[in-house]
Design an enzyme around this catalytic site. Sequence first.
Site, PDB file in Angstrom:
ATOM      1  N   GLU A  43      -2.702  10.944   2.936  1.00 14.90           N
ATOM      2  CA  GLU A  43      -3.829  11.307   3.556  1.00 14.90           C
ATOM      3  C   GLU A  43      -3.886  12.547   4.126  1.00 14.90           C
ATOM      4  O   GLU A  43      -2.837  13.169   4.310  1.00 14.90           O
ATOM      5  CB  GLU A  43      -3.758  10.101   4.871  1.00 14.90           C
ATOM      6  N   GLU A  85       0.929  -1.194   0.046  1.00 16.07           N
ATOM      7  CA  GLU A  85       0.092  -0.138   0.025  1.00 16.07           C
ATOM      8  C   GLU A  85       0.701   1.198   0.202  1.00 16.07           C
ATOM      9  O   GLU A  85       2.046   1.307   0.553  1.00 16.07           O
ATOM     10  CB  GLU A  85      -0.910  -0.006   1.379  1.00 16.07           C
TER      11      GLU A  85
END
Length: 436
Positions: free
Chosen positions: A123, A119
């Site tokens: 964010e 991943e």
Amino acid sequence: MRFVTFLLGAAALLTSVAGQTSTLCNPLNATCPNDPAFGMNHTFYFNTSSTVTTSFNITAGTLNYTSDGAEFTVAKRLDSPTIQSKFNIMFGSVSVVMKAATGTGIVSSIVLESDDLDEIDWEFMGGNSTHAETNYFGKGNTTSYDRAIYYPVSSDVRANFHNYTVDWTADKLDWLIDSTVVRTLHYADANQGRTYPQTPMTVRLGIWAGGDSSLNKYTIEWAGGETDYSKGPYNMYVQSAEIKDYSSGSAYEWTDNTGSWQSIKSLPGNSTAMNAILKAQTPTLSTAQKFQALPQATKLAIYGGSGAAGALLIAALVFYYIRQRRAGALERETYNAKIEKEREEAYMDQMELKEKGYGGWNNADVAHQGEDALGGWGTTHGNNSPTVPSTPKFPNVSSNEINPASRNYGDSQNVPQSPGFHLPSAYNSGGYQRFG
Ligand SMILES: *[C@@H]1O[C@H](CO)[C@@H](O)[C@H](O)[C@H]1NC(C)=O
Ligand SMILES: *[C@@H]1O[C@H](CO)[C@@H](O)[C@H](O)[C@H]1NC(C)=O
Ligand SMILES: *[C@@H]1O[C@H](CO)[C@@H](O)[C@H](O)[C@H]1NC(C)=O
Ligand SMILES: *[C@@H]1O[C@H](CO)[C@@H](O)[C@H](O)[C@H]1NC(C)=O
Ligand SMILES: *[C@@H]1O[C@H](CO)[C@@H](O)[C@H](O)[C@H]1NC(C)=O
Ligand SMILES: *[C@@H]1O[C@H](CO)[C@@H](O)[C@H](O)[C@H]1NC(C)=O
Ligand SMILES: *[C@@H]1O[C@H](CO)[C@@H](O)[C@H](O)[C@H]1NC(C)=O
Ligand SMILES: *[C@@H]1O[C@H](CO)[C@@H](O)[C@H](O)[C@H]1NC(C)=O
Ligand SMILES: *[C@@H]1O[C@H](CO)[C@@H](O)[C@H](O)[C@H]1NC(C)=O
């Protein structure tokens, strides 16, 4: 945001959360279907629904399309609109021009996620105007807490569009803000590569409330505090995404259970994603063009059709084409409405389960979230990039495979060119390619 995989047992109420970081089949311990490839470079402009429906699955919620791009909204509890590319990239770059949402505890995100839970993340916390978080995970390993690093952005991330890029190759991963590299992760720095992201990735964009009061205190703290829905709605806007697949082909095959990039094989052919984009770009013919395309005999019949008959025939043809076009538009709308209705129903089902006490956040399930801690508790860096220890280059990396510019594109083919879709003059339509 790895913690969310622990929430799957809790029926994944915030569906996007699960959707952003979950997998249907894990190739580390199962034989999984091949991943559809992207195999091209393309810039998506998110100002129309067709951009999304052509190339992405909307895995939760619905979006609005505005001149600012796709609008992802949290207006009430459990809203978490999310889209996921229908394709995978096997090394590549992703540049998303977006404006994060405001709202304490609201998380706007760009996530690249693979089947075995590699991943790469960007964010943005709605309560924080100044910093963007970068993060990564390899093979779902959540035991380290030092991966999340926050970087300052030149102006309020919620009021301005900025260009957030990840540039990902077999030997390093760069995060860039407005074309400036802020962070570099070398292969060897991730547990000698064991936890370096290195398998085919889908691209996921979404928004959710990490500050929902049902979540545990670590998650809420990480998200920046508890979300007050009455102050919403909170909107994230995605203007565009430039996505480049550094490999080519129709699909990526996992040839073993190692999860290493060398085990991924690219299968020849044009990707479904590429065909869909090319098809969507093909201009629809005007009535005049369709008339032009009619066989000569038919045209002669129409021209020759004495007086009124000929005019009638032309009128009939025009009427037919207009009707066809309307029918097409109507079908599309009906289809979109149906999909949205289904999503709404799925959401209502989940609400009902939650109210009945099934599928809600189960405290036992979320009790461990602190342990994997979203990779959180990271450090904050100033304007300078952290000093990345220089590491020996991973010996098996051959630059031919990781540097697309130096790849041999093989036999030339006639590929239609259209704005925004530039293929090299010689384009490889396939050919067995192996990353190792
Ligand atoms: C396979 O991997 C997934 C994800 O890591 C894990 O949840 C699951 O328990 C594993 N299954 C087996 C049989 O090892
Ligand atoms: C969407 O944005 C692109 C790029 O700015 C532009 O060319 C196109 O006309 C826009 N489409 C709509 C429907 O606004
Ligand atoms: C889309 O915009 C309309 C008008 O502003 C609004 O009523 C609606 O709730 C929005 N839909 C979503 C999913 O945000
Ligand atoms: C997108 O949705 C289709 C239809 O539900 C599904 O077959 C496909 O696997 C999905 N793609 C991804 C990448 O999840
Ligand atoms: C935003 O995040 C950075 C990095 O974690 C932190 O230093 C800063 O204090 C935060 N700002 C606010 C307003 O929370
Ligand atoms: C998981 O990550 C931790 C911390 O980086 C590391 O010590 C451990 O060896 C990793 N596990 C595997 C299986 O790579
Ligand atoms: C975003 O940054 C990348 C990396 O520098 C660059 O290639 C791309 O052109 C930028 N996109 C926009 C829209 O500025
Ligand atoms: C995609 O972009 C990369 C990097 O800019 C370039 O080297 C490559 O040739 C492009 N691939 C295609 C298929 O256009
Ligand atoms: C790939 O696409 C190009 C352009 O659309 C086409 O000319 C070629 O025949 C396709 N190749 C395959 C194997 O389908």
